[in-house]
Design a protein around this motif. Structure first.
Motif, short mmCIF file in Angstrom:
data_model
loop_
_atom_site.label_atom_id
_atom_site.label_comp_id
_atom_site.label_asym_id
_atom_site.label_seq_id
_atom_site.Cartn_x
_atom_site.Cartn_y
_atom_site.Cartn_z
N THR A 80 0.87 -1.18 0.12
CA THR A 80 -0.23 -0.02 0.04
C THR A 80 0.91 0.99 0.05
OG1 THR A 80 -2.01 -1.07 1.07
CG2 THR A 80 -1.88 1.34 1.25
N HIS A 131 1.38 4.13 -3.02
CA HIS A 131 1.18 5.79 -2.75
C HIS A 131 2.42 6.45 -3.02
CE1 HIS A 131 -2.71 4.30 -1.35
NE2 HIS A 131 -3.05 5.59 -1.33
N SER A 180 -5.24 9.01 2.93
CA SER A 180 -5.39 8.10 2.06
C SER A 180 -5.13 6.78 2.53
CB SER A 180 -5.13 8.23 0.59
OG SER A 180 -5.49 7.33 -0.13
N ASN A 237 -6.70 5.65 5.68
CA ASN A 237 -8.34 5.15 5.54
C ASN A 237 -8.12 3.68 4.84
OD1 ASN A 237 -9.18 7.51 6.65
ND2 ASN A 237 -9.12 8.68 4.58
N LEU A 238 -7.35 3.61 4.08
CA LEU A 238 -7.33 2.12 3.32
C LEU A 238 -6.97 1.06 4.04
CD1 LEU A 238 -7.67 0.63 0.60
CD2 LEU A 238 -5.29 1.37 -0.04
N GLU A 241 -9.86 0.42 6.55
CA GLU A 241 -10.81 -0.37 5.81
C GLU A 241 -10.52 -1.87 5.55
OE1 GLU A 241 -13.24 0.08 1.68
OE2 GLU A 241 -11.87 1.58 2.22
N LYS A 242 -9.25 -2.25 5.05
CA LYS A 242 -8.93 -3.41 4.64
C LYS A 242 -8.23 -4.43 5.62
CE LYS A 242 -9.91 -2.35 0.16
NZ LYS A 242 -10.98 -2.92 -0.30
#
Length: 250
Positions: free
Chosen positions: A90, A94, A132, A135-136, A139-140
């Protein structure tokens, strides 16, 4: 940035006689400036001025903790490794550089089980990118991965530049004040003879930001880490008669 506030001027101009030169006179400018007039080569204007600058944080740090407790050390390591690999992927997606990432690993015994912890510290200059990523991951990934709130701070270079800019602004304000005062008494400001930095104040946030460090609001956390610098200077300038421009008719 503090706006320039014009001073009130109380002054008396006395023509010098051919006898002994008069004593120096001062114009009291609300306690902020003085105008000294004596013999021509010692005519000067002295002013105090302040420059204030503020700067929001230019960096933030995100702490990501991955934890697994298993009966087998290999199972605990494998569980942590899968989640850490996802975090790394991740971050890579980014555009996070390896130089902006620090990794810490610890292994503990908890009764008859093994607990493996991996802590990642990631630095960002782009706050939107930081949000970003955060948050990812939330969530995952499951509850074994804890993503902390971003910590905002300044680089040493940005703080040094801020202090320098506040000092330069104070000198600019001093010159502007001297020019306005001199214009009122039909004089002109010459070169500076003394420049002295008298006081520098530096603080974070404001009176309303006391509890913002524990706030979940990103804007409040940025506000609480905003640094302000106030610089007060004393500057003395030569004071010269205003030169009148003569126009010659052709």
């Amino acid at each position: 940035m503090a706006a320039f506030q014009p001073s009130k001027v109380f002054a008396e101009l006395i023509k010098s006689s051919n006898s002994s030169p008069p004593k120096a006179k001062r114009a009291h400018l609300d306690g902020q400036a003085g105008l000294a007039s004596g013999i021509s080569k010692e005519r000067e204007i002295q002013v105090w001025a302040t420059g204030e600058m503020s700067l929001k944080p230019d960096r933030c740090r995100l702490c990501i903790k991955v934890t697994s407790t298993k009966d087998s050390i290999d199972e605990a390591k494998t569980s942590v490794s899968r989640r850490v690999d996802y975090v790394f992927q991740t971050l890579h997606n980014h555009g996070v550089k390896e130089s902006d990432l620090q990794e810490y690993k610890t292994t503990q015994r908890v009764e008859s089980a093994y607990k493996v912890n991996v802590e990642l510290h990631v630095q960002f200059s782009d706050f939107q990118k930081c949000q970003s990523v955060s948050n990812l991951l939330v969530e995952k990934l499951d509850e074994t991965v804890h993503v902390g709130l971003p910590e905002f701070y300044h680089t040493a270079q940005s703080l040094e530049n801020l202090r320098r800019q506040a000092s330069v602004l104070a000198i600019h304000n001093a010159k502007q004040k001297a020019q306005e005062i001199a214009c009122l008494v039909h004089q002109a400001v010459g070169r500076p003879t003394v420049i002295q930095e008298e006081e520098v104040k530096e603080w974070e946030g404001g009176s309303d930001d006391i509890d913002n460090l524990n706030s979940t609001s990103i804007q409040q956390r940025i506000s609480s880490k905003t640094v302000s610098v106030s610089c007060k200077v004393f500057v003395s300038f030569d004071l010269k008669p205003k030169v009148k421009t003569k126009y010659v008719n052709e």
